[in-house]
Design a protein around this motif. Sequence first.
Motif, PDB file in Angstrom:
ATOM      1  N   ALA A  25       0.810  -1.157   0.188  1.00 56.61           N
ATOM      2  CA  ALA A  25       0.014   0.039   0.157  1.00 56.61           C
ATOM      3  C   ALA A  25       0.777   1.336  -0.012  1.00 56.61           C
ATOM      4  O   ALA A  25       0.577   1.962  -0.782  1.00 56.61           O
ATOM      5  N   ILE A  26       1.933   1.181   0.777  1.00 53.48           N
ATOM      6  CA  ILE A  26       2.734   2.408   0.890  1.00 53.48           C
ATOM      7  C   ILE A  26       3.496   2.446  -0.403  1.00 53.48           C
ATOM      8  O   ILE A  26       3.680   3.812  -1.004  1.00 53.48           O
ATOM      9  N   ALA A  28       2.608   1.798  -3.355  1.00 52.79           N
ATOM     10  CA  ALA A  28       1.309   2.568  -4.322  1.00 52.79           C
ATOM     11  C   ALA A  28       1.310   3.959  -4.206  1.00 52.79           C
ATOM     12  O   ALA A  28       1.104   4.705  -5.242  1.00 52.79           O
ATOM     13  N   ILE A  29       1.227   4.284  -2.832  1.00 52.06           N
ATOM     14  CA  ILE A  29       1.202   5.880  -2.455  1.00 52.06           C
ATOM     15  C   ILE A  29       2.349   6.452  -3.078  1.00 52.06           C
ATOM     16  O   ILE A  29       2.436   7.380  -3.825  1.00 52.06           O
ATOM     17  N   ALA A  59      -3.708   2.126  -3.364  1.00 51.39           N
ATOM     18  CA  ALA A  59      -3.051   1.585  -2.041  1.00 51.39           C
ATOM     19  C   ALA A  59      -3.951   0.521  -1.472  1.00 51.39           C
ATOM     20  O   ALA A  59      -3.581  -0.691  -1.167  1.00 51.39           O
ATOM     21  N   SER A  73      -9.718  -0.464   5.191  1.00 51.90           N
ATOM     22  CA  SER A  73      -8.841   1.011   5.079  1.00 51.90           C
ATOM     23  C   SER A  73      -9.541   1.771   5.898  1.00 51.90           C
ATOM     24  O   SER A  73     -10.980   1.968   5.548  1.00 51.90           O
TER      25      SER A  73
END
Length: 97
Positions: A25-26, A28-29, A59, A73
């Motif tokens: 997820a990080i 993707a950000i 993310a 999320s």
Amino acid sequence: MIAELQVLPRPSGTDDDPHAHVDAAIAAIEASGVHHEVSALGTTFEGTPDQVWAALRAAHEATLAVGAQFTISIVKLAEGVDDGGPTMDRLTRKFRG
């Protein structure tokens, strides 16, 4: 627009990398190009509304793409009219050394 995102994938990672799904997820950000800061319990980032919404979706979906069985999320958003809302710098400047 500012967003704070905490992802809660299950499982959170693999035996070899216990946070692999959170790390996805990080990543993707980071790949989205928005200004971001990773903290112990979430990631805060800012950009145009279109950038922020796209990064949030990327993310969330990244955790599933790398093997999480499901993901929750938790999102906080701040936005002002005509981008006149708060910025990460304005909200935290007085606390930085």
